[in-house]
Each structure stands twice: as structure tokens, then as C-alpha cells.
Design a protein around this motif. Structure first.
Motif, mmCIF file in Angstrom:
data_model
loop_
_atom_site.group_PDB
_atom_site.id
_atom_site.type_symbol
_atom_site.label_atom_id
_atom_site.label_comp_id
_atom_site.label_asym_id
_atom_site.label_seq_id
_atom_site.Cartn_x
_atom_site.Cartn_y
_atom_site.Cartn_z
ATOM 1 N N LEU A 87 13.392 5.864 34.601
ATOM 2 C CA LEU A 87 13.529 6.712 34.181
ATOM 3 C C LEU A 87 12.855 8.136 34.787
ATOM 4 O O LEU A 87 13.437 9.703 34.871
ATOM 5 N N ARG A 88 11.871 8.425 34.914
ATOM 6 C CA ARG A 88 10.923 9.508 35.355
ATOM 7 C C ARG A 88 11.523 9.842 36.824
ATOM 8 O O ARG A 88 11.763 10.763 37.220
ATOM 9 N N SER A 89 11.957 8.548 38.309
ATOM 10 C CA SER A 89 12.659 8.892 39.068
ATOM 11 C C SER A 89 13.910 9.407 39.418
ATOM 12 O O SER A 89 14.374 10.831 40.093
ATOM 13 N N LEU A 90 14.811 9.160 37.614
ATOM 14 C CA LEU A 90 16.147 10.279 37.555
ATOM 15 C C LEU A 90 16.116 11.346 37.382
ATOM 16 O O LEU A 90 17.063 12.160 37.640
ATOM 17 N N SER A 91 15.290 11.446 36.612
ATOM 18 C CA SER A 91 14.260 12.753 36.030
ATOM 19 C C SER A 91 14.597 13.800 37.427
ATOM 20 O O SER A 91 15.137 14.825 36.935
ATOM 21 N N ASP A 92 13.361 13.347 38.280
ATOM 22 C CA ASP A 92 13.039 14.338 39.178
ATOM 23 C C ASP A 92 14.092 14.208 40.252
ATOM 24 O O ASP A 92 13.735 15.004 41.307
ATOM 25 N N SER A 93 14.980 13.371 40.553
ATOM 26 C CA SER A 93 16.031 13.040 41.611
ATOM 27 C C SER A 93 16.665 14.584 42.003
ATOM 28 O O SER A 93 17.323 14.982 42.475
ATOM 29 N N ALA A 117 21.266 6.754 32.306
ATOM 30 C CA ALA A 117 19.268 6.920 31.734
ATOM 31 C C ALA A 117 19.594 5.800 30.090
ATOM 32 O O ALA A 117 18.863 5.395 30.018
ATOM 33 N N ARG A 118 21.304 6.316 30.069
ATOM 34 C CA ARG A 118 21.387 5.067 28.333
ATOM 35 C C ARG A 118 21.069 3.537 28.687
ATOM 36 O O ARG A 118 20.382 2.772 28.215
ATOM 37 N N GLN A 119 21.384 3.796 30.643
ATOM 38 C CA GLN A 119 21.297 1.059 30.809
ATOM 39 C C GLN A 119 20.155 1.066 30.550
ATOM 40 O O GLN A 119 19.440 0.396 30.193
ATOM 41 N N ILE A 120 18.827 2.146 31.827
ATOM 42 C CA ILE A 120 17.380 2.392 31.225
ATOM 43 C C ILE A 120 17.245 2.243 29.759
ATOM 44 O O ILE A 120 15.998 1.678 29.466
ATOM 45 N N LEU A 121 17.437 3.090 28.654
ATOM 46 C CA LEU A 121 16.410 3.186 28.160
ATOM 47 C C LEU A 121 17.229 1.987 26.945
ATOM 48 O O LEU A 121 16.363 1.715 26.264
ATOM 49 N N ASN A 122 18.151 1.127 27.255
ATOM 50 C CA ASN A 122 18.408 0.415 26.724
ATOM 51 C C ASN A 122 18.155 -1.191 26.932
ATOM 52 O O ASN A 122 17.291 -1.671 26.386
ATOM 53 N N THR A 123 18.077 -1.254 28.057
ATOM 54 C CA THR A 123 16.721 -1.988 28.295
ATOM 55 C C THR A 123 15.190 -1.924 28.356
ATOM 56 O O THR A 123 14.595 -3.046 27.648
#
Length: 169
Positions: free
Chosen positions: A98-104, A112-118
């Protein structure tokens, strides 16, 4: 000019003395670089996020457990901790993703939803492990120890959730 000096000099002097008193009154940090601070659970009397079930040591001491009960509880806590490691790693990895997704700069709501579901599934599994462990520990206790545990729980008010949110009463 002399009037201003007579008025402000004592005020500045008082502020200076107060500041110095405050600075020198600070206690030396009781946890130096060699010694780590106590765990959050010891400071606040509750389980920190990620703790995998069990009873705090100060509660165990007050329940007068037998050696066999202590061994059983320790075994349950160890097993719970081992079972939770996988999910804890998933949560840590999810946070990094999530951090790398937002920083990229290429944020994707779907990603983000997939990561948060995991992450949420891992949190659910960890909570199930904690509840299962707590239930197993309660089954080890005698009726008297269970009653004593309930008294101890009533003495300590519940802690607010980790995010600090407190619903209006």
C-alpha cells in the motif's frame, strides 16, 4: 526607556528562570540505548495489536495457577504465536504494498482494494486465532479462577480501540 526596562526585566528574568527550571527538572531518560522500553502491554495494561491471545503475566500471577495450567497456557500461547506469524507477515507485506502504491504516483483504487482485502482476511484470521486461544485458556481454568478472572477484568476498564476512536455516549 528606563520604565520599559523596569517593567520587562523582571518578566524576562522570570521566564528565563522558569524555562531553566523546566529544562533541568526533566528526568533523565530511564531507558537508555542499552535497555528497551517496556512493551506497550505492560504500560497500558492491554494487548497491543498483533498479540495472539493469552493472559498477561500480571493476571496469571493473581489467578494462582498450577504448574500444569501454566505449562498448558504457555503451550497454547506459543502455538497461537506460531500460527499467527504467517498472517502477520501478510499484513506487513500488505502495508508495504500500500505504501509503495501510494508513493509511486500510480495509485490504483482497484489495486488498493485487492491489497486491503488480503490484509483484512489476514486480520480476521489473526483475530480468530486469538479468540480460539482465549477460549482454550478459559477451559483450562477452574470455576474459582474463572470467577477471579472476571473480577480482575471488571477492575480494569476496557481500553479504547487502537485508532483512538471513541463513540459518543
Amino acid at each position: 526607556m528606563k520604565n520599559y526596562t523596569k517593567i520587562f526585566a523582571p518578566l524576562i528574568f522570570a521566564i528565563l528562570i522558569g524555562s531553566l527550571t523546566f529544562i533541568f527538572a526533566q528526568t533523565k531518560d530511564q531507558y537508555n540505548s542499552e535497555k528497551q522500553p517496556p512493551p506497550r502491554s505492560e504500560v497500558f495494561g492491554h494487548k497491543p495489536p498483533g498479540m495472539r491471545g493469552g493472559l498477561p503475566p500480571h493476571i496469571i500471577e493473581q489467578l494462582n495457577l498450577t504448574d500444569a495450567q501454566k505449562e498448558q497456557i504457555q503451550s497454547l500461547e506459543l502455538s497461537s504465536r506460531d500460527s499467527s506469524k504467517v498472517y502477520f507477515d501478510i499484513i506487513r507485506t500488505s502495508d508495504e504494498q500500500l505504501r509503495s502504491l501510494s508513493d509511486s504516483g500510480n495509485f490504483s483504487e482497484t489495486g488498493a482494494r485487492q491489497i486491503l482485502n488480503t490484509k483484512s482476511q489476514a486480520l480476521i484470521e489473526m483475530e480468530i486465532i486469538r479468540l480460539r486461544t482465549d477460549d482454550a485458556i478459559l477451559k483450562i481454568l477452574t470455576a474459582e479462577q474463572t470467577a477471579q478472572l472476571e473480577k480482575l477484568k471488571q477492575q480494569h476498564p476496557p481500553m479504547p480501540p487502537p485508532d483512538g476512536f471513541r463513540p459518543n455516549k
